[in-house]
Design a protein around this motif. Structure first.
Motif, PDB file in Angstrom:
ATOM      1  N   VAL A  77      50.726  92.369  30.659  1.00 27.47           N
ATOM      2  CA  VAL A  77      49.036  92.593  31.077  1.00 27.47           C
ATOM      3  C   VAL A  77      48.623  92.642  31.993  1.00 27.47           C
ATOM      4  CG1 VAL A  77      49.975  89.438  30.175  1.00 27.47           C
ATOM      5  CG2 VAL A  77      49.885  90.564  32.667  1.00 27.47           C
ATOM      6  N   THR A  78      47.439  92.730  31.632  1.00 27.79           N
ATOM      7  CA  THR A  78      46.723  92.976  32.578  1.00 27.79           C
ATOM      8  C   THR A  78      45.939  92.665  33.193  1.00 27.79           C
ATOM      9  OG1 THR A  78      44.796  93.776  31.163  1.00 27.79           O
ATOM     10  CG2 THR A  78      46.247  95.526  31.391  1.00 27.79           C
ATOM     11  N   SER A  79      45.011  93.052  34.315  1.00 28.64           N
ATOM     12  CA  SER A  79      44.677  91.943  35.210  1.00 28.64           C
ATOM     13  C   SER A  79      43.398  91.551  33.939  1.00 28.64           C
ATOM     14  CB  SER A  79      43.468  92.890  36.370  1.00 28.64           C
ATOM     15  OG  SER A  79      44.352  92.979  37.397  1.00 28.64           O
ATOM     16  N   LYS A  80      42.310  92.176  32.955  1.00 27.27           N
ATOM     17  CA  LYS A  80      41.858  92.078  32.040  1.00 27.27           C
ATOM     18  C   LYS A  80      42.627  91.203  31.297  1.00 27.27           C
ATOM     19  CE  LYS A  80      38.787  93.992  29.073  1.00 27.27           C
ATOM     20  NZ  LYS A  80      37.848  95.393  28.928  1.00 27.27           N
ATOM     21  N   THR A  81      43.314  91.493  30.842  1.00 26.04           N
ATOM     22  CA  THR A  81      43.917  90.702  28.944  1.00 26.04           C
ATOM     23  C   THR A  81      44.710  89.256  29.558  1.00 26.04           C
ATOM     24  OG1 THR A  81      46.248  91.592  29.326  1.00 26.04           O
ATOM     25  CG2 THR A  81      44.450  92.717  28.284  1.00 26.04           C
ATOM     26  N   ARG A  82      45.175  89.222  31.144  1.00 24.76           N
ATOM     27  CA  ARG A  82      46.158  88.318  31.213  1.00 24.76           C
ATOM     28  C   ARG A  82      45.484  86.607  31.036  1.00 24.76           C
ATOM     29  NH1 ARG A  82      45.745  89.518  37.981  1.00 24.76           N
ATOM     30  NH2 ARG A  82      43.221  89.700  38.112  1.00 24.76           N
ATOM     31  N   ILE A  83      44.174  86.313  31.284  1.00 21.49           N
ATOM     32  CA  ILE A  83      44.322  85.285  30.498  1.00 21.49           C
ATOM     33  C   ILE A  83      43.900  85.414  29.188  1.00 21.49           C
ATOM     34  CG2 ILE A  83      42.259  83.095  31.146  1.00 21.49           C
ATOM     35  CD1 ILE A  83      42.369  83.897  34.133  1.00 21.49           C
ATOM     36  N   PRO A  84      43.241  86.075  28.614  1.00 22.64           N
ATOM     37  CA  PRO A  84      43.189  85.792  26.860  1.00 22.64           C
ATOM     38  C   PRO A  84      44.589  85.581  26.480  1.00 22.64           C
ATOM     39  CG  PRO A  84      41.882  87.598  28.205  1.00 22.64           C
ATOM     40  CD  PRO A  84      42.201  86.771  29.120  1.00 22.64           C
ATOM     41  N   MET A  85      45.744  86.485  26.913  1.00 18.39           N
ATOM     42  CA  MET A  85      46.715  86.127  26.328  1.00 18.39           C
ATOM     43  C   MET A  85      47.594  85.187  25.804  1.00 18.39           C
ATOM     44  SD  MET A  85      48.062  90.266  26.351  1.00 18.39           S
ATOM     45  CE  MET A  85      49.293  89.678  25.600  1.00 18.39           C
ATOM     46  N   ILE A  86      47.058  84.291  27.704  1.00 17.78           N
ATOM     47  CA  ILE A  86      47.664  83.019  28.061  1.00 17.78           C
ATOM     48  C   ILE A  86      46.768  81.775  27.156  1.00 17.78           C
ATOM     49  CG2 ILE A  86      47.399  81.283  29.851  1.00 17.78           C
ATOM     50  CD1 ILE A  86      47.794  83.264  32.098  1.00 17.78           C
ATOM     51  N   VAL A  87      45.585  82.315  26.811  1.00 13.18           N
ATOM     52  CA  VAL A  87      44.915  81.282  25.945  1.00 13.18           C
ATOM     53  C   VAL A  87      44.900  81.732  24.031  1.00 13.18           C
ATOM     54  CG1 VAL A  87      42.687  80.346  25.106  1.00 13.18           C
ATOM     55  CG2 VAL A  87      42.456  81.075  27.388  1.00 13.18           C
ATOM     56  N   SER A  88      45.283  82.675  23.986  1.00 15.86           N
ATOM     57  CA  SER A  88      45.839  82.442  22.285  1.00 15.86           C
ATOM     58  C   SER A  88      46.935  82.290  22.425  1.00 15.86           C
ATOM     59  CB  SER A  88      45.648  83.998  22.401  1.00 15.86           C
ATOM     60  OG  SER A  88      46.997  85.031  22.667  1.00 15.86           O
TER      61      SER A  88
END
Ligand code: GLU
Length: 261
Positions: A77-88
């Motif tokens: 994950v990156t700083s940008k993708t970590r939250i969307p990847m948890i949500v999805s």
């Protein structure tokens, strides 16, 4: 009539099962926890010289997975993708140098804080400026999805914030003179300066409080309890202190909170 009854029955069945959804049970059943980890944020999550994913966050996740008796599968994950990847649902959890902020807590849930940092600045060794306020009209790099760009704007609104997707791109730009500084958490800055063979240094004036939490989906109370208890077990049994000394070379000044049994 029968069709109506069947529809009602099916909806109740689906509704009850959705309510019963339990990520902790799913992880146990699958025998593996899918964990988001940074590959570019030494010493929390990074690729070492032999190509392995290592770091403080990695070891903490290994401790949690071991105690749960499941395997671990890492996803970058990156700083940008970590939250969307948890949500999805692409990852079950993410231990990714992630500051627990109220705003982020509207989207995902967090464990208790397991590390405490603050924001600093990485500059070239020949930099004359010593104060963050002095970066008026200068180019300061921050990473997309991190807290750092907005935090810095509050201190010096006239700095030109240049956003990068990942940390190594920002470091390259700093070394080449395309930006004047990178602003992010202190421990990362110190590690970069140490690795730079004298090319970079840190301005350690701290401009924010950055407590890290492990992120996971909203409303997964069993998983959150499990992770919170595991972090506290790590403090109680001395693993946390060993881990801290391993990665930071000193004893922790502050420990994660431990609730009474
Ligand atoms: N801890 C800060 C944040 O969560 C900065 C470090 C990072 O990019 O992860 O945004």
């Amino acid at each position: 009539m029968f069709t109506k009854f069947m529809l009602l029955f099916c909806s109740c069945f689906i509704f009850t099962n959705v309510l019963k959804a339990d990520k902790l049970a799913d992880i146990k059943k699958a025998g593996v926890m899918v964990a988001g980890i940074k590959y570019d944020f030494k010493p929390f999550g990074f690729i070492n010289k032999s190509g392995s994913i290592v770091g403080f966050d990695v070891d903490l996740l290994k401790y949690i997975a071991n105690s749960l008796n499941v395997g671990l599968k890492f996803k970058q994950v990156t700083s940008k993708t970590r939250i969307p990847m948890i949500v999805s649902g692409e990852v079950d959890v993410a231990a990714a140098s992630m500051t627990h902020k109220h705003k982020r807590d509207h989207v995902i849930d967090f464990s208790i804080s397991y590390f405490f940092d603050g924001q600093a600045m990485l500059v070239r060794s020949d930099e004359k400026e010593t104060s963050f306020r002095g970066f008026e009209n200068r180019k300061v790099a921050a990473i997309q999805g991190a807290t750092s760009g907005n935090n810095f704007k509050k201190v010096q609104p006239k700095a030109k914030i240049i956003y990068y997707q990942e940390y190594p791109q920002a470091v390259l730009s700093l070394l080449k003179g395309k930006v004047d500084a990178i602003t992010t958490d202190l421990v990362w800055c110190v590690t970069q300066a140490q690795d730079s063979r004298g090319k970079l240094k840190v301005l350690t004036e701290t401009l924010s409080y950055e407590p890290y939490g492990i992120g996971m989906s909203e409303n997964e109370s069993n998983l959150r309890d499990y992770i919170n208890f595991a972090i506290q077990d790590a403090v109680r049994d001395g693993f946390y202190e060993k881990l801290y000394i391993k990665w930071f070379g000193k004893k922790p000044e502050k420990l994660p909170e431990v609730w009474p049994n």
